[in-house]
Design an enzyme around this catalytic site. Structure first.
Site: not given
Length: 295
Positions: A127, A269-272, A274
């Site tokens: 963390c 959420f920078v993946r797939q 999108r």
């Protein structure tokens, strides 16, 4: 191209692989996690003082960059000129611990914040340094003002960053157990990539490498981090002058609030193929959101 990894960054283990009812024995590769003690030396010649500043769990490798990046992002130093160098500390009690203790020597003219030096950090690999509860506390650490005239990047380019990062993650391909931070140019050229068991360590290593090469401030760059975008990562990127932070995972509410305050563009959420843009979307060219569906 074969990539040779530092032997201290991984080790082998015998495992039992279970697939349905079949059990086999095999060798597996583990990412190494070991403590790194960061000591700091400061003061005028003949009046030098040395003390422990931090103990962080990290993956061995690029330790000097990690220490340099930590000193910068925690506000102990303000620029490359205040850091004379980093060495493995020769005066440790046990020989086997020598490469787990580094000492950063500050320039005699550097004037570190003594209350910060008196604070002993413990940084967990999961963390980062905990306990900061307000954006005002980070503003007090003299985060630089991020540029308001760019850089401007293609919104489509953001989709390509994870694949470019993953292709360069040699240690992740071996172990599957590491985070990464990657520094890109506005055209998507991969400039630096560092891996570590801790997200914050990986970013500190990237920032430390840039600091030692005198690239700061990184006003014309963007960074992609694996995992989520925490407040700590936004703060570290802001100190380095990075105006665009993209993350494979989600940002926290405090991370977005801090990014709005600093003037930083945050994508999550920078993946797939999108991603979501949470603030300061003006840096992404040709971004034309459609109207929300009517109820």
């Amino acid at each position: 191209m074969k990539v040779f990894l530092p032997p201290t960054s991984y080790e082998y283990a015998t495992v039992h692989k279970v697939q349905a009812a079949e059990v086999t024995t095999a060798s597996d590769v583990l990412a190494v996690e070991e403590p790194l003690e960061i000591r700091v030396g400061y003061g005028a010649s003949g009046q030098r003082e040395h003390r422990t500043l931090s103990i962080t769990m990290r993956t061995p490798g690029h330790d000097f960059e990690l220490a340099a990046g930590f000193l910068l992002t925690e506000g102990i130093i303000r620029n490359r000129q205040e850091l004379h160098g980093v060495i493995y500390c020769p005066d440790v009690e046990k020989e086997e611990e020598r490469e787990n203790v580094v000492r950063a020597e500050l320039a005699p003219t550097a004037t570190p914040d003594l209350p910060r030096l008196e604070r002993h950090f413990y940084t967990s690999s999961s963390c980062g340094v905990c306990g900061k509860t307000s954006i005002e506390a980070v503003n007090a650490a003299t985060c630089p003002v991020l540029p308001t005239d760019g850089p401007y990047v293609s919104s489509a380019l953001i989709h390509e960053l994870p694949a470019r990062q993953r292709a360069a993650q040699a240690l992740f391909e071996q172990t599957g157990g590491l985070h990464a931070a990657a520094l890109f140019s506005p055209t998507g050229e991969l400039l630096l990539l560092r891996e570590d068991v801790g997200r914050h360590n990986a970013l500190d290593k990237v920032i430390g490498a840039a600091l030692l090469q005198e690239w700061l401030p990184l006003h014309q760059h963007m960074v992609l981090v694996s995992g989520r975008a925490s407040f700590e990562l936004v703060q570290k990127a802001a100190v380095a002058g990075i105006p665009i932070l993209a993350a494979v995972g989600a940002p926290s509410s405090l991370a977005v609030s801090a990014a709005r305050s600093f003037g930083m563009t945050v994508c999550g959420f920078v993946r797939q193929n999108r991603y979501n843009v949470y603030c300061h979307e003006w840096r992404l060219q040709d971004l034309q959101p459609s109207a929300p569906d009517s109820e």
